[in-house]
Design a protein around this motif. Structure first.
Motif, PDB file in Angstrom:
ATOM      1  N   VAL A 105       0.638   4.021  -2.817  1.00 36.27           N
ATOM      2  CA  VAL A 105       0.573   5.643  -2.434  1.00 36.27           C
ATOM      3  C   VAL A 105       1.541   6.477  -3.320  1.00 36.27           C
ATOM      4  O   VAL A 105       1.040   7.656  -3.616  1.00 36.27           O
ATOM      5  CB  VAL A 105       0.387   5.787  -0.948  1.00 36.27           C
ATOM      6  N   ILE A 138      -4.545  -0.363  -4.309  1.00 35.84           N
ATOM      7  CA  ILE A 138      -5.082  -0.023  -2.828  1.00 35.84           C
ATOM      8  C   ILE A 138      -6.309  -0.455  -2.779  1.00 35.84           C
ATOM      9  O   ILE A 138      -6.550  -1.266  -1.660  1.00 35.84           O
ATOM     10  CB  ILE A 138      -5.013   1.418  -2.810  1.00 35.84           C
ATOM     11  N   ILE A 150       0.838  -1.230  -0.154  1.00 34.20           N
ATOM     12  CA  ILE A 150      -0.025  -0.055   0.040  1.00 34.20           C
ATOM     13  C   ILE A 150       0.820   1.259   0.025  1.00 34.20           C
ATOM     14  O   ILE A 150       0.695   2.049  -0.774  1.00 34.20           O
ATOM     15  CB  ILE A 150      -0.907   0.059   1.261  1.00 34.20           C
ATOM     16  N   ILE A 151       2.169   1.350   0.873  1.00 37.32           N
ATOM     17  CA  ILE A 151       2.930   2.301   0.715  1.00 37.32           C
ATOM     18  C   ILE A 151       3.326   2.654  -0.777  1.00 37.32           C
ATOM     19  O   ILE A 151       3.545   3.630  -1.064  1.00 37.32           O
ATOM     20  CB  ILE A 151       3.976   2.265   1.795  1.00 37.32           C
ATOM     21  N   LYS A 196      -1.657   6.339 -11.797  1.00 38.03           N
ATOM     22  CA  LYS A 196      -2.530   6.581 -11.111  1.00 38.03           C
ATOM     23  C   LYS A 196      -3.892   5.586 -10.709  1.00 38.03           C
ATOM     24  O   LYS A 196      -4.283   5.381  -9.780  1.00 38.03           O
ATOM     25  CB  LYS A 196      -3.052   8.060 -10.853  1.00 38.03           C
ATOM     26  N   TYR A 228       0.736   6.693  -6.814  1.00 34.25           N
ATOM     27  CA  TYR A 228      -0.394   7.595  -6.959  1.00 34.25           C
ATOM     28  C   TYR A 228      -0.068   9.011  -6.735  1.00 34.25           C
ATOM     29  O   TYR A 228      -0.313  10.033  -7.820  1.00 34.25           O
ATOM     30  CB  TYR A 228      -1.364   7.250  -6.024  1.00 34.25           C
ATOM     31  N   TYR A 229       0.917   9.423  -5.739  1.00 32.30           N
ATOM     32  CA  TYR A 229       1.296  11.064  -5.680  1.00 32.30           C
ATOM     33  C   TYR A 229       2.208  11.454  -6.564  1.00 32.30           C
ATOM     34  O   TYR A 229       2.341  12.656  -7.325  1.00 32.30           O
ATOM     35  CB  TYR A 229       1.642  11.254  -4.325  1.00 32.30           C
ATOM     36  N   ALA A 240      -2.466   2.357  -9.301  1.00 32.52           N
ATOM     37  CA  ALA A 240      -2.339   2.615  -7.821  1.00 32.52           C
ATOM     38  C   ALA A 240      -3.608   2.326  -7.260  1.00 32.52           C
ATOM     39  O   ALA A 240      -3.744   1.942  -6.095  1.00 32.52           O
ATOM     40  CB  ALA A 240      -1.743   3.877  -7.398  1.00 32.52           C
ATOM     41  N   VAL A 241      -4.693   3.135  -7.668  1.00 34.15           N
ATOM     42  CA  VAL A 241      -5.898   3.184  -6.998  1.00 34.15           C
ATOM     43  C   VAL A 241      -6.596   1.884  -6.950  1.00 34.15           C
ATOM     44  O   VAL A 241      -7.052   1.352  -5.837  1.00 34.15           O
ATOM     45  CB  VAL A 241      -6.893   4.215  -7.883  1.00 34.15           C
TER      46      VAL A 241
END
Length: 414
Positions: A361, A379, A357-358, A372, A364-365, A375-376
């Motif tokens: 994230v 997660i 998850i890290i 992105k 994503y950023y 990543a979404v």
């Protein structure tokens, strides 16, 4: 608890899930290319690479009136977002690249050329008197809406701000029986005669052949003029046929992978594998329902993220079941082995999921649109897998243990 009661309970759960899927599917039935295997996926928005559309790169240029700065780029992005939203595009991707470039991706556009022309117009509105004086500009507008007047003509009804209302009233009072031209991007839209002063801050732009033309210009006027000049540096279209082909291949690959996972879990882990398969089906439905509820736009990287999260969910079951087998080999009872297996395996599963998850994230950023999306979906999938692999699978195993279906370790892969 008898095993027959367990089977009845599982049947009820399956019926409830099926009813929920079938009831939700018609409400969100927007896309027709998906849904061959699960009705729920019809409600998931498709990205540019799956349903076709247009990818455009705009570049901003300095003008004598304004220079390209980070603030003007943010303003440019906001205005183009308003224009794109006005076109009714679902889940557009609009992002600043570097110091002067803006990337716009529009999925499902029927007329890409017209869409690009609309969002790229400067949209500088002027009201100019016969002597060449600009009395009101687009900055004084409060609203602009297309419609039809009493004569059935296609028009744009505009309303001014309080300051604009005062300017317009003074201009019309000073130019009675004269003409005030309405000019958009140096093109005269209409040149009406002023019959009397207009103090209410409202006006009408005529001369449109179709209501769609009036809608496009009204959209431009509502969103405001672009702060700087922009040019189209790159434009490429993704045809719906190419997107459908990519989608079909992704569906096929995903289906083959899921079936292979289900068969492996059943053959290798026997009864726990069957329970894990059931939990994975529920996991899939939960994830798809979350996609629909959050209006996630599914792209090819997004599908990859979903399949990766499915593999992570299976990995959690593998870790826990291996611990369960070790406990059974030591001679513990089935219930004790289940509790000990989940207790010993939880730390490894939790650490692996948190680190993933890290990483997601960070992607994503720091990533762009498709990254992105990956990543979404990753997660969401990991969070759902934590629930199904740790809570639901454990609960179902306890039901099996309580039903005394079998105490033979072979049925549990040991």
């Amino acid at each position: 608890m008898k095993w027959s009661k367990v089977l009845i309970l599982l049947l009820i759960i399956a019926l409830v899930i099926s009813a929920a899927v079938l009831s939700v599917a018609p409400v969100f039935d927007q896309n027709k290319t998906l849904g061959k295997y699960l009705p729920l996926v019809k409600g998931i928005n498709l990205g540019l690479d799956l349903q076709g559309g247009v990818h455009v790169v705009f570049e901003a240029h300095d003008t004598p009136e304004a220079k390209v700065t980070p603030d003007t780029m943010k303003q440019l992005k906001a205005i183009i977002e308003n224009r794109v939203n006005g076109l009714g595009v679902s889940e557009p991707i609009i992002q600043i690249q570097g110091e002067r470039r803006l990337i716009v991706e529009l999925a499902g556009i029927k007329d890409p050329e017209e869409a690009v022309r609309t969002i790229a117009k400067t949209a500088y509105l002027q009201f100019i008197t016969e002597d060449g004086k600009t009395v009101v500009t687009g900055a004084d507008l409060k609203d602009a809406k297309e419609g039809k007047n009493q004569n059935g003509e296609n028009v744009i009804n505009i309303a001014f701000t309080p300051a604009g209302t005062k300017k317009f009233a003074e201009a019309t009072a000073a130019n009675v029986n004269k003409r005030i031209a309405i000019v958009l991007d140096n093109q005269v839209l209409t040149n009406p005669n002023v019959n009397e002063p207009i103090p209410n801050g409202k006006a009408e732009i005529t001369g449109y052949a179709t209501l769609d033309e009036a809608h496009n210009d009204a959209l431009l006027l509502r969103s405001g003029a672009l702060p700087v000049k922009v040019t189209v540096e790159e434009k490429r279209s993704v045809g719906p046929a190419l997107g459908a082909d990519s989608l079909a291949k992704s569906e096929h690959a995903g289906l083959v992978g899921v079936v292979a996972i289900l068969v492996f879990m059943l053959v290798y882990y026997r009864l726990p594998g069957l329970i894990a398969d059931f939990a994975l089906v529920i996991y899939t439905l939960i994830v798809l329902a979350v996609y629909v509820g959050l209006h996630v736009t599914m792209t090819l990287p997004g599908i990859a993220g979903f399949l990766l999260s499915l593999g992570i969910a299976v990995d959690a079951n593998v870790i826990i079941f291996e611990r369960l087998k070790e406990e059974l080999r030591t001679g513990k009872s089935l219930r004790s082995a289940i509790d000990a297996g989940f207790k010993r395996g939880f730390t490894a599963v939790f650490d692996a999921n948190v680190t993933t998850i890290i990483a997601a994230v960070v992607l994503y950023y720091l990533g762009t649109g498709p990254i992105k999306g990956f990543a979404v979906t990753l997660i969401i999938g990991i969070l759902a897998s934590m629930f199904t692999a740790i809570s639901m699978t454990r609960w179902l195993l306890h039901l099996v243990a309580a039903a005394n279906i079998s105490k033979n370790p072979k049925y549990f892969g040991a």
